[in-house]
Design an enzyme around this catalytic site. Structure first.
Site, PDB file in Angstrom:
ATOM      1  N   SER A  51       0.732  -1.287   0.020  1.00 23.17           N
ATOM      2  CA  SER A  51       0.139   0.095   0.091  1.00 23.17           C
ATOM      3  C   SER A  51       0.827   0.976  -0.010  1.00 23.17           C
ATOM      4  O   SER A  51       0.438   2.250  -0.432  1.00 23.17           O
ATOM      5  CB  SER A  51      -1.002  -0.054   1.081  1.00 23.17           C
ATOM      6  OG  SER A  51      -0.426   0.018   2.354  1.00 23.17           O
TER       7      SER A  51
ATOM      8  N   HIS B 193       2.495   4.858   4.585  1.00 20.08           N
ATOM      9  CA  HIS B 193       1.597   5.512   3.707  1.00 20.08           C
ATOM     10  C   HIS B 193       2.132   7.093   3.708  1.00 20.08           C
ATOM     11  O   HIS B 193       2.152   7.366   2.462  1.00 20.08           O
ATOM     12  CB  HIS B 193       0.348   5.541   4.318  1.00 20.08           C
ATOM     13  CG  HIS B 193      -0.675   4.094   4.026  1.00 20.08           C
ATOM     14  ND1 HIS B 193      -1.756   4.136   4.502  1.00 20.08           N
ATOM     15  CD2 HIS B 193       0.094   2.925   3.495  1.00 20.08           C
ATOM     16  CE1 HIS B 193      -1.958   2.813   4.339  1.00 20.08           C
ATOM     17  NE2 HIS B 193      -1.182   2.007   3.713  1.00 20.08           N
TER      18      HIS B 193
END
Length: 154
Positions: free
Chosen positions: A52, A110
């Site tokens: 991610s 992230h």
């Protein structure tokens, strides 16, 4: 994976296949490293799973390059927003997650993925990709000529 599928064709058109792969893989390595450093520094240990962070790089790069692009959430397609505003919201959420110690996502990974995408699309092509030519020439010479015979000290 839906986000990667949605944004990958755009970023490949901007960067090209080779540069996209270099950015995607580099982002995954660097973002995971930053995530582990943050975990050690804060004492909040836990596994880091998935890609991610690298997908966040792709999203951030596209949103930075095309900030006025219109986006929607798959389950709420009637609500649209600009890519620039989406990127700001994602960065704010991951910053809050890091500060408040949320553990549901790898917020540090992230955040670094998003920052990597912004930095690369803004400066990376000029600073890194265009300056790779001398290294590529040396590599192609080595591949075509093979190792030099009789080199080294006697």
């Amino acid at each position: 994976m839906y986000v990667l599928w949605s944004f990958s064709s755009i970023i490949v058109n901007i960067l090209g296949q080779e540069q996209f792969m270099a950015v995607y893989l580099s982002a995954g390595v660097i973002s995971n490293f930053v995530s582990y450093v943050c975990k050690v520094a804060t004492g909040r240990y836990g596994p880091s799973l998935g890609a991610s962070d690298a997908i966040m790089t792709v999203l951030a790069a596209v949103c930075t390059k095309i900030p006025e692009g219109r986006l929607a959430i798959i389950f709420l397609p009637m609500f649209t927003f600009t890519a620039g505003n989406a990127l700001k919201a994602i960065i704010a959420m991951d910053t809050a997650g890091m500060v408040l110690g949320w553990k549901f996502f790898g917020h540090a990974a992230h955040l670094e993925g998003a920052l990597f995408g912004i930095r690369y699309i803004t400066y990376g092509h000029e600073l890194i990709w265009k300056n790779r030519e001398p290294l590529v020439k040396i590599w192609h010479e080595m591949r075509t000529n093979g190792p030099k015979k009789g080199g080294g000290s006697k």
